[in-house]
Write a protein that holds these residues in place. Sequence first.
Motif, PDB file in Angstrom:
ATOM      1  N   LEU A 279       0.839  -1.212   0.000  1.00 26.65           N
ATOM      2  CA  LEU A 279       0.000   0.000   0.000  1.00 26.65           C
ATOM      3  C   LEU A 279       0.874   1.261   0.000  1.00 26.65           C
ATOM      4  CD1 LEU A 279      -2.998  -0.778   2.414  1.00 26.65           C
ATOM      5  CD2 LEU A 279      -2.889  -0.954  -0.071  1.00 26.65           C
TER       6      LEU A 279
ATOM      7  N   TYR B  58       0.762   4.171  -2.693  1.00 24.10           N
ATOM      8  CA  TYR B  58       0.686   5.564  -2.221  1.00 24.10           C
ATOM      9  C   TYR B  58       1.786   6.405  -2.873  1.00 24.10           C
ATOM     10  CZ  TYR B  58       0.974   9.540   1.007  1.00 24.10           C
ATOM     11  OH  TYR B  58       1.021  10.805   1.539  1.00 24.10           O
TER      12      TYR B  58
ATOM     13  N   LEU C 188      -6.134   9.568  -1.245  1.00 18.11           N
ATOM     14  CA  LEU C 188      -4.695   9.358  -1.069  1.00 18.11           C
ATOM     15  C   LEU C 188      -4.321   9.339   0.418  1.00 18.11           C
ATOM     16  CD1 LEU C 188      -2.078   9.048  -2.752  1.00 18.11           C
ATOM     17  CD2 LEU C 188      -1.766  11.512  -2.572  1.00 18.11           C
TER      18      LEU C 188
ATOM     19  N   LEU D   1      -5.431   6.087   1.945  1.00 20.45           N
ATOM     20  CA  LEU D   1      -4.474   5.040   1.557  1.00 20.45           C
ATOM     21  C   LEU D   1      -3.216   5.102   2.421  1.00 20.45           C
ATOM     22  CD1 LEU D   1      -3.727   2.807  -0.504  1.00 20.45           C
ATOM     23  CD2 LEU D   1      -2.831   4.604  -1.991  1.00 20.45           C
ATOM     24  N   GLY D   2      -2.698   6.310   2.651  1.00 19.80           N
ATOM     25  CA  GLY D   2      -1.513   6.487   3.489  1.00 19.80           C
ATOM     26  C   GLY D   2      -1.758   6.045   4.925  1.00 19.80           C
TER      27      GLY D   2
ATOM     28  N   ALA E 187      -1.917   2.228   5.033  1.00 22.17           N
ATOM     29  CA  ALA E 187      -0.562   1.686   4.945  1.00 22.17           C
ATOM     30  C   ALA E 187       0.167   1.834   6.282  1.00 22.17           C
ATOM     31  CB  ALA E 187       0.217   2.394   3.833  1.00 22.17           C
TER      32      ALA E 187
END
Lengths: 84, 84
Positions: A49, A53, B4, B7-8, B11
Amino acid sequence: MSGLEILGFAAAILTTVCWLPQALRTIRTKDTKSLSLVTQGAFTLGVGLWLVYGVLAGNAPIIFANAITFVLVALILALKLRYG
Amino acid sequence: MSGLEILGFAAAILTTVCWLPQALRTIRTKDTKSLSLVTQGAFTLGVGLWLVYGVLAGNAPIIFANAITFVLVALILALKLRYG
């Protein structure tokens, strides 16, 4: 390059190349008994991920560090799945 | 929050909490034979450097994620040093 940037590079290099000895040890010994499958799976997914990113954010250092890390930790995960 | 950013965060959460199952497994089994000492030591040092980087850069997400990760991976390192 500032001291802070050097520190960040040192941290990124360490947390990336550190997976090489584990990968080599696991290839050599075929021993994965002490490794947690949940940890190895979740870590590989998380690094994947981070890589996506980095690509979407257009961030070269994040792409570079996580691409190398992903190859190594995915290999360790594959060995864990194979040897149990 | 943008896609975004989500997603960060996903992660960061995965690459942080993933170390909990390995720590719990190692505490329970006392088995560290398959773990590479070089990997565990270098990874712990690298996460520690990320934590120092976060503090010096005043970056709260980097501090938060690496502080939790550091506690878990330093614990796994201590168990590796103890059980060999």
